[in-house]
Design a protein around this motif. Sequence first.
Motif, PDB file in Angstrom:
ATOM      1  N   ALA A  47       5.345   2.749  -7.009  1.00 34.60           N
ATOM      2  CA  ALA A  47       4.389   2.692  -7.813  1.00 34.60           C
ATOM      3  C   ALA A  47       3.151   2.065  -6.922  1.00 34.60           C
ATOM      4  CB  ALA A  47       4.430   1.605  -8.667  1.00 34.60           C
ATOM      5  N   ASP A  48       2.164   2.140  -7.183  1.00 34.26           N
ATOM      6  CA  ASP A  48       0.862   1.663  -6.444  1.00 34.26           C
ATOM      7  C   ASP A  48       0.413   0.249  -6.930  1.00 34.26           C
ATOM      8  OD1 ASP A  48      -1.380   1.188  -5.051  1.00 34.26           O
ATOM      9  OD2 ASP A  48      -2.573   2.756  -5.652  1.00 34.26           O
ATOM     10  N   THR A  49       1.007  -0.841  -6.563  1.00 36.35           N
ATOM     11  CA  THR A  49       0.670  -2.025  -7.410  1.00 36.35           C
ATOM     12  C   THR A  49      -0.355  -2.887  -6.557  1.00 36.35           C
ATOM     13  OG1 THR A  49       2.370  -2.967  -5.928  1.00 36.35           O
ATOM     14  CG2 THR A  49       3.011  -2.195  -8.004  1.00 36.35           C
ATOM     15  N   ASN A  50      -1.447  -2.331  -6.292  1.00 36.15           N
ATOM     16  CA  ASN A  50      -2.633  -3.147  -5.745  1.00 36.15           C
ATOM     17  C   ASN A  50      -3.182  -3.622  -6.871  1.00 36.15           C
ATOM     18  OD1 ASN A  50      -5.039  -1.355  -6.567  1.00 36.15           O
ATOM     19  ND2 ASN A  50      -4.077   0.183  -4.905  1.00 36.15           N
ATOM     20  N   THR A  83      -5.513  -1.272  -9.234  1.00 31.40           N
ATOM     21  CA  THR A  83      -4.730  -0.445 -10.029  1.00 31.40           C
ATOM     22  C   THR A  83      -4.341  -1.263 -11.107  1.00 31.40           C
ATOM     23  OG1 THR A  83      -4.218   1.074  -8.333  1.00 31.40           O
ATOM     24  CG2 THR A  83      -2.804   0.916 -10.161  1.00 31.40           C
ATOM     25  N   LEU A  84      -3.540  -2.379 -10.793  1.00 32.04           N
ATOM     26  CA  LEU A  84      -3.191  -3.415 -11.940  1.00 32.04           C
ATOM     27  C   LEU A  84      -4.102  -3.654 -13.023  1.00 32.04           C
ATOM     28  CD1 LEU A  84      -0.501  -5.138 -10.106  1.00 32.04           C
ATOM     29  CD2 LEU A  84       0.095  -3.403 -11.533  1.00 32.04           C
TER      30      LEU A  84
END
Length: 99
Positions: free
Chosen positions: A47-50, A53-54
């Motif tokens: 997942a891209d949890t920056n 994005t969040l």
Amino acid sequence: MDAVLHLAGDGVQLAGLLRPGGRLASTLGLSADAVEGSGVTVRAIMADTNAQTLGSLAAQAASGALRVPVTATYPLEQAPKAFADFGAGVLGKLAVTCS
């Protein structure tokens, strides 16, 4: 063991607990190359949890714009079937209930 969900720890060591033909899903980037020759199938779930994005996902969830339809739900005792269906490419989101 038939299946492992790798959320922490040494993924190669966890893969060693699996029977030949077992499956491992890793959220930590373990690759099939790391367990080559073991007879174990590895799937990376990343997942891209920056923050951007969040933040976007949180706003969409709060507004109701984000919907995640679950196409199949399995009781905990059917978790092996859920993993089998996932590995077979069943489309949609699968859920395992623990209550």
